[in-house]
Motif scaffolding. Sequence first.
Motif, mmCIF file in Angstrom:
data_model
loop_
_atom_site.group_PDB
_atom_site.id
_atom_site.type_symbol
_atom_site.label_atom_id
_atom_site.label_comp_id
_atom_site.label_asym_id
_atom_site.label_seq_id
_atom_site.Cartn_x
_atom_site.Cartn_y
_atom_site.Cartn_z
ATOM 1 N N ARG A 24 0.856 -1.178 0.000
ATOM 2 C CA ARG A 24 0.000 0.000 0.000
ATOM 3 C C ARG A 24 0.896 1.233 0.000
ATOM 4 N NH1 ARG A 24 0.456 2.751 4.589
ATOM 5 N NH2 ARG A 24 0.549 1.767 6.626
ATOM 6 N N PRO A 25 0.375 2.372 -0.439
ATOM 7 C CA PRO A 25 1.200 3.590 -0.401
ATOM 8 C C PRO A 25 1.572 3.962 1.030
ATOM 9 C CG PRO A 25 -0.739 3.908 -1.773
ATOM 10 C CD PRO A 25 -0.922 2.599 -1.058
ATOM 11 N N VAL A 26 2.783 4.483 1.196
ATOM 12 C CA VAL A 26 3.230 5.009 2.486
ATOM 13 C C VAL A 26 2.507 6.331 2.698
ATOM 14 C CG1 VAL A 26 5.209 6.032 3.669
ATOM 15 C CG2 VAL A 26 5.470 3.877 2.440
ATOM 16 N N GLU A 27 2.107 6.582 3.931
ATOM 17 C CA GLU A 27 1.412 7.823 4.266
ATOM 18 C C GLU A 27 2.190 8.574 5.340
ATOM 19 O OE1 GLU A 27 -2.369 6.352 5.534
ATOM 20 O OE2 GLU A 27 -2.840 5.536 3.554
ATOM 21 N N SER A 28 1.954 9.872 5.419
ATOM 22 C CA SER A 28 2.674 10.670 6.418
ATOM 23 C C SER A 28 2.362 10.192 7.831
ATOM 24 C CB SER A 28 2.330 12.153 6.267
ATOM 25 O OG SER A 28 0.936 12.354 6.419
ATOM 26 N N THR A 29 1.208 9.588 8.050
ATOM 27 C CA THR A 29 0.854 9.076 9.373
ATOM 28 C C THR A 29 1.679 7.835 9.749
ATOM 29 O OG1 THR A 29 -0.961 7.820 8.404
ATOM 30 C CG2 THR A 29 -1.494 9.994 9.314
ATOM 31 N N ASP A 30 2.435 7.286 8.797
ATOM 32 C CA ASP A 30 3.282 6.114 9.044
ATOM 33 C C ASP A 30 4.645 6.484 9.620
ATOM 34 O OD1 ASP A 30 1.399 4.302 7.971
ATOM 35 O OD2 ASP A 30 2.164 4.620 5.936
ATOM 36 N N LEU A 31 4.920 7.753 9.804
ATOM 37 C CA LEU A 31 6.254 8.211 10.194
ATOM 38 C C LEU A 31 6.791 7.490 11.434
ATOM 39 C CD1 LEU A 31 8.620 10.120 9.686
ATOM 40 C CD2 LEU A 31 7.426 11.835 11.054
ATOM 41 N N THR A 32 6.020 7.411 12.497
ATOM 42 C CA THR A 32 6.490 6.768 13.728
ATOM 43 C C THR A 32 6.760 5.287 13.496
ATOM 44 O OG1 THR A 32 5.266 8.352 15.068
ATOM 45 C CG2 THR A 32 5.914 6.294 16.149
ATOM 46 N N GLU A 33 5.853 4.612 12.813
ATOM 47 C CA GLU A 33 6.036 3.181 12.564
ATOM 48 C C GLU A 33 7.216 2.925 11.627
ATOM 49 O OE1 GLU A 33 3.401 -0.750 11.417
ATOM 50 O OE2 GLU A 33 2.421 1.207 11.420
ATOM 51 N N LEU A 34 7.400 3.790 10.621
ATOM 52 C CA LEU A 34 8.540 3.640 9.715
ATOM 53 C C LEU A 34 9.859 3.863 10.458
ATOM 54 C CD1 LEU A 34 7.193 5.396 6.517
ATOM 55 C CD2 LEU A 34 7.731 2.962 6.779
ATOM 56 N N THR A 35 9.879 4.825 11.378
ATOM 57 C CA THR A 35 11.084 5.076 12.170
ATOM 58 C C THR A 35 11.422 3.851 13.002
ATOM 59 O OG1 THR A 35 10.680 7.456 12.236
ATOM 60 C CG2 THR A 35 12.084 6.535 13.960
ATOM 61 N N TYR A 42 18.094 -1.663 10.905
ATOM 62 C CA TYR A 42 19.506 -1.299 10.859
ATOM 63 C C TYR A 42 20.203 -1.269 12.218
ATOM 64 C CZ TYR A 42 18.629 0.104 6.040
ATOM 65 O OH TYR A 42 18.290 0.124 4.715
ATOM 66 N N HIS A 43 19.470 -0.966 13.270
ATOM 67 C CA HIS A 43 20.062 -0.792 14.601
ATOM 68 C C HIS A 43 19.188 -1.476 15.652
ATOM 69 C CE1 HIS A 43 22.597 2.263 12.750
ATOM 70 N NE2 HIS A 43 21.517 2.828 12.288
ATOM 71 N N PRO A 44 19.153 -2.807 15.685
ATOM 72 C CA PRO A 44 18.255 -3.494 16.619
ATOM 73 C C PRO A 44 18.518 -3.172 18.092
ATOM 74 C CG PRO A 44 19.516 -5.073 15.292
ATOM 75 C CD PRO A 44 19.916 -3.717 14.860
ATOM 76 N N GLU A 45 19.733 -2.794 18.433
ATOM 77 C CA GLU A 45 20.070 -2.458 19.822
ATOM 78 C C GLU A 45 20.177 -0.940 19.994
ATOM 79 O OE1 GLU A 45 20.185 -4.924 22.043
ATOM 80 O OE2 GLU A 45 19.800 -6.325 20.402
ATOM 81 N N ALA A 46 19.329 -0.198 19.308
ATOM 82 C CA ALA A 46 19.417 1.259 19.266
ATOM 83 C C ALA A 46 19.188 1.897 20.630
ATOM 84 C CB ALA A 46 18.404 1.820 18.283
ATOM 85 N N ASP A 47 19.936 2.976 20.851
ATOM 86 C CA ASP A 47 19.712 3.779 22.040
ATOM 87 C C ASP A 47 18.876 4.999 21.640
ATOM 88 O OD1 ASP A 47 21.429 5.608 20.790
ATOM 89 O OD2 ASP A 47 23.122 5.137 22.083
ATOM 90 N N ARG A 48 18.604 5.880 22.599
ATOM 91 C CA ARG A 48 17.753 7.044 22.354
ATOM 92 C C ARG A 48 18.321 7.946 21.268
ATOM 93 N NH1 ARG A 48 17.731 12.045 23.736
ATOM 94 N NH2 ARG A 48 19.436 11.889 25.216
ATOM 95 N N LEU A 49 19.649 8.142 21.253
ATOM 96 C CA LEU A 49 20.277 8.994 20.251
ATOM 97 C C LEU A 49 20.088 8.413 18.851
ATOM 98 C CD1 LEU A 49 21.911 11.514 19.613
ATOM 99 C CD2 LEU A 49 23.982 10.186 20.014
ATOM 100 N N GLU A 50 20.276 7.111 18.705
ATOM 101 C CA GLU A 50 20.069 6.485 17.405
ATOM 102 C C GLU A 50 18.611 6.583 16.975
ATOM 103 O OE1 GLU A 50 21.797 2.746 18.529
ATOM 104 O OE2 GLU A 50 23.500 3.048 17.188
ATOM 105 N N ALA A 51 17.691 6.479 17.934
ATOM 106 C CA ALA A 51 16.265 6.607 17.634
ATOM 107 C C ALA A 51 15.960 8.013 17.118
ATOM 108 C CB ALA A 51 15.421 6.282 18.861
ATOM 109 N N GLU A 52 16.564 9.010 17.742
ATOM 110 C CA GLU A 52 16.360 10.392 17.294
ATOM 111 C C GLU A 52 16.929 10.598 15.892
ATOM 112 O OE1 GLU A 52 18.019 12.920 20.320
ATOM 113 O OE2 GLU A 52 16.479 12.327 21.775
#
Length: 169
Positions: A24-35, A42-52
Amino acid sequence: MVPLISLAALTGPQEHKPGASVPRPVESTDLTELTDLYLRSYHPEADRLEAEKAASRISRIFAGAHGTPIPQASLAIVDAVGQITAAILVTDRHVGASNPGTPYIAELFTHPDHRRQGLAEDLLRRAMDVLHTLGHRTVAVTVHSSNAPAMALYLSRDFRRLTRRGGDD
């Protein structure tokens, strides 16, 4: 050795495999889920900085930092409960004022639990088919040289390495 490799391919009509996922097309409301998906990919053990940083990267793609987003070619595959398991984000990248825009795959990623199922290939085929329908002849991507699975995927879809012409600076 060059860490980043630029590749390009002709779009052309794409054959879709029977039983392939229907994105399905990506929507702007998908931003949090896409992040979140980007981080898990790419970073399964991500910390807060990597999340940002991940949130900033995906937000910049939506905002046009890598070219104008092409919504018809930016697609997501969702699982049975509606969670995004794979996504491709495509932009129209202008290289120089006199050159026409070239579609550019800004991101293509799959949740680690859903890899090796052909989802990325399905998304790539669909995006290339849409780009062809929209009148684009080529599509480009930049891949880190150490990302063997991504290199294998793009090479299997007839992407070729871009080289600089003599005299170009």
